[in-house]
Design a protein around this motif. Sequence first.
Motif, PDB file in Angstrom:
ATOM      1  N   LEU A   1      37.807  26.890  52.778  1.00 17.70           N
ATOM      2  CA  LEU A   1      36.899  27.786  52.057  1.00 17.70           C
ATOM      3  C   LEU A   1      37.665  29.011  51.586  1.00 17.70           C
ATOM      4  N   ALA A   2      37.544  29.325  50.291  1.00 16.51           N
ATOM      5  CA  ALA A   2      38.083  30.572  49.746  1.00 16.51           C
ATOM      6  C   ALA A   2      36.909  31.418  49.271  1.00 16.51           C
ATOM      7  N   GLY A   3      36.816  32.626  49.793  1.00 15.56           N
ATOM      8  CA  GLY A   3      35.784  33.555  49.345  1.00 15.56           C
ATOM      9  C   GLY A   3      36.416  34.701  48.576  1.00 15.56           C
ATOM     10  N   VAL A   4      35.923  34.962  47.366  1.00 14.55           N
ATOM     11  CA  VAL A   4      36.437  36.061  46.548  1.00 14.55           C
ATOM     12  C   VAL A   4      35.427  37.194  46.641  1.00 14.55           C
ATOM     13  N   VAL A   5      35.829  38.297  47.262  1.00 16.69           N
ATOM     14  CA  VAL A   5      34.891  39.356  47.605  1.00 16.69           C
ATOM     15  C   VAL A   5      34.442  40.129  46.374  1.00 16.69           C
ATOM     16  N   ASP A   6      35.333  40.427  45.461  1.00 17.82           N
ATOM     17  CA  ASP A   6      35.000  41.246  44.282  1.00 17.82           C
ATOM     18  C   ASP A   6      35.566  40.536  43.060  1.00 17.82           C
ATOM     19  N   ALA A   7      34.865  39.509  42.601  1.00 17.49           N
ATOM     20  CA  ALA A   7      35.411  38.633  41.565  1.00 17.49           C
ATOM     21  C   ALA A   7      35.565  39.318  40.225  1.00 17.49           C
ATOM     22  N   ASP A   8      34.792  40.359  39.965  1.00 15.78           N
ATOM     23  CA  ASP A   8      34.836  40.991  38.642  1.00 15.78           C
ATOM     24  C   ASP A   8      35.549  42.333  38.650  1.00 15.78           C
ATOM     25  N   GLY A   9      36.282  42.655  39.718  1.00 14.74           N
ATOM     26  CA  GLY A   9      36.910  43.972  39.810  1.00 14.74           C
ATOM     27  C   GLY A   9      37.844  44.287  38.665  1.00 14.74           C
ATOM     28  N   THR A  10      38.612  43.285  38.199  1.00 17.04           N
ATOM     29  CA  THR A  10      39.587  43.543  37.131  1.00 17.04           C
ATOM     30  C   THR A  10      38.953  43.589  35.744  1.00 17.04           C
ATOM     31  N   LEU A  11      37.666  43.262  35.633  1.00 16.02           N
ATOM     32  CA  LEU A  11      37.018  43.312  34.314  1.00 16.02           C
ATOM     33  C   LEU A  11      36.912  44.733  33.784  1.00 16.02           C
ATOM     34  N   TYR A  12      36.980  45.717  34.663  1.00 16.22           N
ATOM     35  CA  TYR A  12      36.730  47.100  34.255  1.00 16.22           C
ATOM     36  C   TYR A  12      38.008  47.881  33.990  1.00 16.22           C
ATOM     37  N   LEU A  13      39.134  47.197  33.970  1.00 16.91           N
ATOM     38  CA  LEU A  13      40.367  47.877  33.624  1.00 16.91           C
ATOM     39  C   LEU A  13      40.342  48.267  32.143  1.00 16.91           C
ATOM     40  N   PRO A  14      40.898  49.431  31.796  1.00 15.66           N
ATOM     41  CA  PRO A  14      40.926  49.843  30.383  1.00 15.66           C
ATOM     42  C   PRO A  14      42.031  49.117  29.623  1.00 15.66           C
ATOM     43  N   ASP A  15      41.855  47.807  29.411  1.00 23.13           N
ATOM     44  CA  ASP A  15      42.911  46.976  28.842  1.00 23.13           C
ATOM     45  C   ASP A  15      42.253  45.832  28.089  1.00 23.13           C
ATOM     46  N   PHE A  16      42.741  45.536  26.883  1.00 28.29           N
ATOM     47  CA  PHE A  16      42.139  44.441  26.124  1.00 28.29           C
ATOM     48  C   PHE A  16      42.392  43.085  26.771  1.00 28.29           C
ATOM     49  N   ARG A  17      43.303  43.010  27.741  1.00 32.21           N
ATOM     50  CA  ARG A  17      43.564  41.766  28.453  1.00 32.21           C
ATOM     51  C   ARG A  17      42.757  41.648  29.753  1.00 32.21           C
ATOM     52  N   ALA A  18      41.816  42.557  30.008  1.00 32.38           N
ATOM     53  CA  ALA A  18      41.120  42.579  31.295  1.00 32.38           C
ATOM     54  C   ALA A  18      40.388  41.267  31.563  1.00 32.38           C
ATOM     55  N   ALA A  19      39.688  40.723  30.577  1.00 30.78           N
ATOM     56  CA  ALA A  19      38.942  39.479  30.788  1.00 30.78           C
ATOM     57  C   ALA A  19      39.889  38.316  31.044  1.00 30.78           C
ATOM     58  N   GLU A  20      40.983  38.250  30.296  1.00 30.47           N
ATOM     59  CA  GLU A  20      41.980  37.192  30.495  1.00 30.47           C
ATOM     60  C   GLU A  20      42.555  37.249  31.906  1.00 30.47           C
ATOM     61  N   ARG A  21      42.894  38.434  32.373  1.00 37.18           N
ATOM     62  CA  ARG A  21      43.480  38.568  33.705  1.00 37.18           C
ATOM     63  C   ARG A  21      42.473  38.222  34.793  1.00 37.18           C
ATOM     64  N   THR A  22      41.205  38.527  34.549  1.00 36.31           N
ATOM     65  CA  THR A  22      40.173  38.151  35.512  1.00 36.31           C
ATOM     66  C   THR A  22      40.076  36.636  35.638  1.00 36.31           C
ATOM     67  N   LEU A  23      40.064  35.942  34.520  1.00 34.14           N
ATOM     68  CA  LEU A  23      40.024  34.479  34.551  1.00 34.14           C
ATOM     69  C   LEU A  23      41.229  33.922  35.317  1.00 34.14           C
ATOM     70  N   GLN A  24      42.407  34.466  35.047  1.00 36.41           N
ATOM     71  CA  GLN A  24      43.622  33.951  35.687  1.00 36.41           C
ATOM     72  C   GLN A  24      43.613  34.209  37.188  1.00 36.41           C
ATOM     73  N   ARG A  25      43.157  35.383  37.604  1.00 36.64           N
ATOM     74  CA  ARG A  25      43.106  35.676  39.041  1.00 36.64           C
ATOM     75  C   ARG A  25      42.102  34.772  39.743  1.00 36.64           C
ATOM     76  N   LEU A  26      40.962  34.548  39.119  1.00 36.63           N
ATOM     77  CA  LEU A  26      39.951  33.699  39.746  1.00 36.63           C
ATOM     78  C   LEU A  26      40.386  32.235  39.758  1.00 36.63           C
ATOM     79  N   ARG A  27      41.058  31.790  38.703  1.00 31.43           N
ATOM     80  CA  ARG A  27      41.538  30.409  38.689  1.00 31.43           C
ATOM     81  C   ARG A  27      42.571  30.202  39.808  1.00 31.43           C
ATOM     82  N   ALA A  28      43.392  31.231  40.070  1.00 38.12           N
ATOM     83  CA  ALA A  28      44.349  31.136  41.174  1.00 38.12           C
ATOM     84  C   ALA A  28      43.627  31.042  42.510  1.00 38.12           C
ATOM     85  N   ALA A  29      42.520  31.777  42.657  1.00 42.93           N
ATOM     86  CA  ALA A  29      41.757  31.709  43.901  1.00 42.93           C
ATOM     87  C   ALA A  29      41.096  30.343  44.069  1.00 42.93           C
TER      88      ALA A  29
END
Length: 718
Positions: A546-574
């Motif tokens: 079991l893998a639990g991701v505590v704050d799955a959307d934390g990186t969505l709020y970064l001031p960066d146009f790549r924030a959504a892409e990085r969120t997808l990549q981090r979650l796919r790794a999890a």
Amino acid sequence: MAFTPAGIRGMDAGEDLCADVLVTGAARLADRPLTYRVPPVLRPFAAAGVRAVVPLGARRVLGFVLAVRPCGPSTEDGARAMRDVLDLPDDAPMFPETLIVLAREVAGETLSPLRAAVECLVPPEVFRQPPPSRPRTVVRNAALPVPPRLGRRQAAMLAAVSAVPSGVPAADLVCRGGGPVLRRLAAAGLVHVLDAPRPPIDGAGGPRPDRGGPRRAPDALLCGGAETRWNWIVAAVAEAVRGGGRALVLVPEIADVPAAAERLGRAGAVGILHSGLAPRDRRAVWDRIRADAVDIVAGTRSALFAPLRRVRLLVVDDEQSEAYKSDAAPRYHARDVARRRARLEGARLVLGSAAPSVESYADAAAGTLAAIHPPPRAPSPRVTVVDMRAEQRRGHIGYLSRELVQAITRHLRARGAVALAVPQTGYARILLCRECGAAVGCPACDVAMAYDREEGTIRCRICGRSARAPDVCPRCRGVDLRGVGAGTKRIEEVVRRLFPALRIARLDAETGRDAARVARDFAAGRLRLLVGTVMQLRAHRVRPTLAGVVDADGTLYLPDFRAAERTLQRLRAAVELPAARPGAGPAAEVVLQTRVPDHPALRAIASGQDAAFYEAELAVRREFGYPPFSRLVRVIAEAPAPAPARALAERVTAAGRAHGLDVLGPSALRGSDGRRVQIVLRARDPAAARDGARAVLAETATPPGARLVVDVDPLDLV
């Protein structure tokens, strides 16, 4: 027999041979090779890629030969003013000529000095340290008679040398205290001090012809989970080695290298190369590669410049990783350099990823990359998305949702194992005042400071300032201060309270030397619940049920146009972490906690279908002019004080607009007190952005103490 290149064939025996040498130790020559004449005695050893000892003013300096060519017709002062190479000490080139071409391209594309790119080709000590002296022999010059008046010590040494027609080792004479005497005899011409004989370098005198290679398969984007990708990679590497070629395989982090090398060892002899090796070990591996003693090089981005010959396959796994971007000149991205080296070598390039960069996805969609989707060897884990807003509406307030706690309990009872992924280390992201709503911030950087309750400290992640955590709010003097945004330490504390009888451990950047032991205990079942960051869990090959991701959307709020892409990549790794245990253990499962379950990145993870996310992301970037539909060049103006930094940035801004570039900024970077000001230059055409930026830099004079730092295709803009 030394090879005579086409460019040198037919040369008049008296025609001079020249070497273009990039010297060390002179900042003004970081981009400009100097031309020297190669004396006839050194001609057999002149080849691109060897080191050279040359005169520079009154000094003797070390450099690298970048090209060897006929000198051509002399000008009014050309041939007469040209100085000679003093020595070519190497018995073989330090690197293949292909890498010289690569270094020139990297320097040109990243707007970096040529020397910075050439330094990537060798271990640091090779470029900085003088080469060791070769053994030398002293022989008698029989053409000159013994002078009638000769000092006693000189006469004795001359007699000793004359008694051995083949010569006496110079070291023997010097060790007997004869250094000054030997120099006087040599100056008088009575003896010759000669280098020990050595074979000529194959291909000396000029460049090798391009012999080409086998037809290469199309470059590809290899999609899928890590196990699926690596089975494909090992098979492809083995095929390249069986065909007489070699392979270069890159992974993003040093911690990933041992596992990669272990897998690749089934395909051939592996050399490991990365910046974390001790200098002696790194030099030993580099020498083995240079001596053609390995079939496969495995390493991080610096291994991309390994002197490996006959490369037929070049793999960049986890190509989306930010670790592939160099943060020092030349500021290259390994993915782009790999594409260039593959083209120069005639090799196939394969980019591997479970969640590719938007740029690579666009290349695959356009047909520039062939998409490879190997069938997975195991079913994907079941993914559950928990809406934390609904949890709060039902009156449940806490870091772990009821659904996640139930899943943890279920897996532990079924003899499974659990890993909880948390976005950041430490106790809490910030210290928040519940009375005025403000976070305790850094007075210098104007950003919230990270809070560590265990240590009772706050620390700025930008400037490093640290202090004791305050008891009252610095803004309103309120006393209700709480840690917000849980880190690994905070989640570990919560889990220990929920499962007091269970052995629990933490795996993050702060666990240091204990990390390997913790990972071993987890794999052996002696430890069944871990709290850590995704990067560390992946690096140590942690495989929970079991893998639990505590704050799955934390990186969505970064001031960066790549924030959504990085969120997808981090979650796919999890999502890649869980795997079913042998026997009758529970099935692999993932629980994601989020406040925005309808975001395209979260929907993609929940459904397992990423195409809709990428298409939506590409549409947004096309509309707003972000990569891959434009090229960005980040320029940072640095100065000792805010006023000159701002003035320098304004000059860059004006020059950029004069050359037809879009200009974003200038804006002062956080944590710099105004002494670092950022300008982003943008153009739809990549070449126009690069060439325009080059012109801007050439036209912008920097005052004393100031400088411009340039990053082409930056990954960070904050």
